[in-house]
Design an enzyme around this catalytic site. Sequence first.
Site, short mmCIF file in Angstrom:
data_model
loop_
_atom_site.label_atom_id
_atom_site.label_comp_id
_atom_site.label_asym_id
_atom_site.label_seq_id
_atom_site.Cartn_x
_atom_site.Cartn_y
_atom_site.Cartn_z
N GLU A 154 0.84 -1.20 0.00
CA GLU A 154 0.00 0.00 0.00
C GLU A 154 0.88 1.25 0.00
O GLU A 154 1.84 1.33 0.75
CB GLU A 154 -0.91 -0.03 1.24
CG GLU A 154 -1.86 1.13 1.33
CD GLU A 154 -2.63 1.33 0.03
OE1 GLU A 154 -3.30 0.40 -0.43
OE2 GLU A 154 -2.55 2.44 -0.54
N CYS A 266 5.67 4.88 9.04
CA CYS A 266 6.28 4.07 7.99
C CYS A 266 7.77 4.32 7.75
O CYS A 266 8.57 3.38 7.85
CB CYS A 266 5.51 4.26 6.69
SG CYS A 266 3.84 3.60 6.81
N1 NAD Z 1 -0.22 3.89 8.10
C1 NAD Z 1 0.25 4.12 6.88
O1 NAD Z 1 0.31 5.25 6.43
C2 NAD Z 1 0.69 2.98 6.04
C3 NAD Z 1 0.87 3.20 4.65
C4 NAD Z 1 1.29 2.14 3.86
C5 NAD Z 1 1.54 0.89 4.42
N2 NAD Z 1 1.39 0.71 5.77
C6 NAD Z 1 1.65 -0.61 6.31
O2 NAD Z 1 0.39 -1.25 6.54
C7 NAD Z 1 0.46 -2.10 7.69
C8 NAD Z 1 -0.61 -1.69 8.68
O3 NAD Z 1 -0.32 -0.38 9.13
P1 NAD Z 1 -1.40 0.49 9.93
O4 NAD Z 1 -0.83 1.86 10.05
O5 NAD Z 1 -2.75 0.31 9.32
O6 NAD Z 1 -1.37 -0.24 11.35
P2 NAD Z 1 -2.32 -0.04 12.60
O7 NAD Z 1 -1.49 -0.27 13.79
O8 NAD Z 1 -3.07 1.25 12.45
O9 NAD Z 1 -3.40 -1.22 12.46
C9 NAD Z 1 -3.13 -2.57 12.59
C10 NAD Z 1 -4.38 -3.26 13.13
O10 NAD Z 1 -4.21 -4.67 13.07
C11 NAD Z 1 -4.90 -5.23 14.19
N3 NAD Z 1 -4.45 -6.61 14.40
C12 NAD Z 1 -3.28 -7.08 14.90
N4 NAD Z 1 -3.27 -8.43 14.91
C13 NAD Z 1 -4.46 -8.83 14.40
C14 NAD Z 1 -5.04 -10.10 14.15
N5 NAD Z 1 -4.41 -11.24 14.44
N6 NAD Z 1 -6.28 -10.14 13.62
C15 NAD Z 1 -6.96 -9.00 13.35
N7 NAD Z 1 -6.45 -7.77 13.56
C16 NAD Z 1 -5.22 -7.68 14.08
C17 NAD Z 1 -4.57 -4.27 15.31
O11 NAD Z 1 -5.47 -4.40 16.39
C18 NAD Z 1 -4.70 -2.92 14.58
O12 NAD Z 1 -6.01 -2.39 14.66
C19 NAD Z 1 1.88 -1.96 8.22
O13 NAD Z 1 2.66 -2.98 7.68
C20 NAD Z 1 2.33 -0.61 7.66
O14 NAD Z 1 3.73 -0.54 7.51
C21 NAD Z 1 0.95 1.73 6.58
#
Ligand code: NAD
Length: 447
Positions: A154, A266
């Site tokens: 993403e 990130c």
């Molecule tokens: N935030 C950004 O801007 C962004 C952009 C691109 C990519 N990413 C990538 O996307 C991924 C997610 O990032 P994010 O910012 O959304 O993280 P986040 O911490 O906001 O959300 C992760 C969610 O996953 C849930 N979770 C954990 N284990 C779980 C399980 N077993 N079953 C169901 N839910 C579970 C957590 O409770 C949490 O709500 C990461 O790898 C990040 O590097 C993030």
Amino acid sequence: MNLTIVGTGYVGLVTGTCFSEMGNNVTCIDIDKNKIENLKKGNIPIFEPGLERMVLKNIENNCLHFSTKLEEGLSKAEIVFIAVGTPMGEDGSADLQYVLEVAKQLGKEMQNPLIVVDKSTVPVGTGDRVKAVIEEELIKRGVNIEFSVVSNPEFLKEGAAVQDFMKPDRIVLGADSDNAFEKMKDLYSPFTHNHDRIITMDVRSAEMTKYVANAMLATKISFMNEIANICELVDADVNQVRIGIGSDSRIGYSFIYPGSGYGGSCFPKDVKALQKTAEERGYDADLIASVEQVNNRQKMVIANKVIDRFGDDLTGKSFALWGLAFKPGTDDMREAPAIYTVNELVRRGAEIKAYDPKAMGESKSYYLKDVKKITYYKSKYETLLNADAMLLLTEWKEFRSPDFEELKSQMKTPIIFDGRNQYSNLKLESKGFEYYQIGKKSKSINV
Ligand SMILES: NC(=O)c1ccc[n+]([C@@H]2O[C@H](COP(=O)([O-])OP(=O)(O)OC[C@H]3O[C@@H](n4cnc5c(N)ncnc54)[C@H](O)[C@@H]3O)[C@@H](O)[C@H]2O)c1
């Protein structure tokens, strides 16, 4: 299509909501019961422009569902997205425990053929590990269900996440089966209909693409911050240098503003994880390591300017701070320069009066919750009363053209430290301010 998104954080919620907006039937799963209960009631856990309206509309249209139970989503799903966190582990590598736990659950509970999509940012080889974990569980169950693992990193930006998802620059798909490519292309076709933005490749290259994109952007930021610091020493104006180099089409203007360093969820962890990936293969990624080092130093740049101006001991000094979020358009404070600046100034005895349009809740409840000498204000102007100086740390639009007469009338001394990733051409010195920017020498006035 019937889709399941596992992990309803920043990426999962935006992904699920945008797919439901295009008419898919989406179930978002999370282990955080509170979050799911709130989402069911339409309470959105993050601030992201345009997201709330879209979530509410699609809940009402019965296209978007929330659950803590994976099996509820899996019963009908054709495609399941893994969008859980991949935080920095203790040694700096990406911690894959959440991704692999989801893979295990999928292997235990899947009933129908499935495309499993890694949307989380994961190091090269994770697709193979996810596949192996699922296979292991299927073997334990004694069943043979067809599945393939796709990498679909993403690229959304916090603060513009919905817009980025709805109108992506590119959609990277890494897969090893034609069927998976076809299904994913169908899913994404509503997002690409004026021209094809889908780039297909093998899984490992797709995984790598995400890290390389973030490392490249972080490198541009650290490079320009280093140049800013040198410009200051040689009395050159980094803003003029920026314009001078940006005009070269090979360089371009984007991501070359100096500032107080990159933050967010990130860049810091992804730069570190890429360095670690190289190290694990016996390669020292010196350039990438320096990008991080320069950034760590840069986060202190505004605190250091304040110390140079007011001295090591800041007891009795009060600073108005505008901007806590790591960038505008979000309430996210992960690795925000404000955290480092506030901690350093308070450690030296200063008092902080802070304002941010969105991030004050995050700051109070988590990032600066242990800091006693910080007070939060509902209006930015209220922070200024008797302030020895004002610190600008986030490029919120509402900070661009404040009422300078009001500023001066409230502050003890008209001094501004500007750590934003942008340049003000408001000629604040001519308005009677002592004005400190990154990459520029400033003349002190006697106050
Ligand atoms: N935030 C950004 O801007 C962004 C952009 C691109 C990519 N990413 C990538 O996307 C991924 C997610 O990032 P994010 O910012 O959304 O993280 P986040 O911490 O906001 O959300 C992760 C969610 O996953 C849930 N979770 C954990 N284990 C779980 C399980 N077993 N079953 C169901 N839910 C579970 C957590 O409770 C949490 O709500 C990461 O790898 C990040 O590097 C993030």
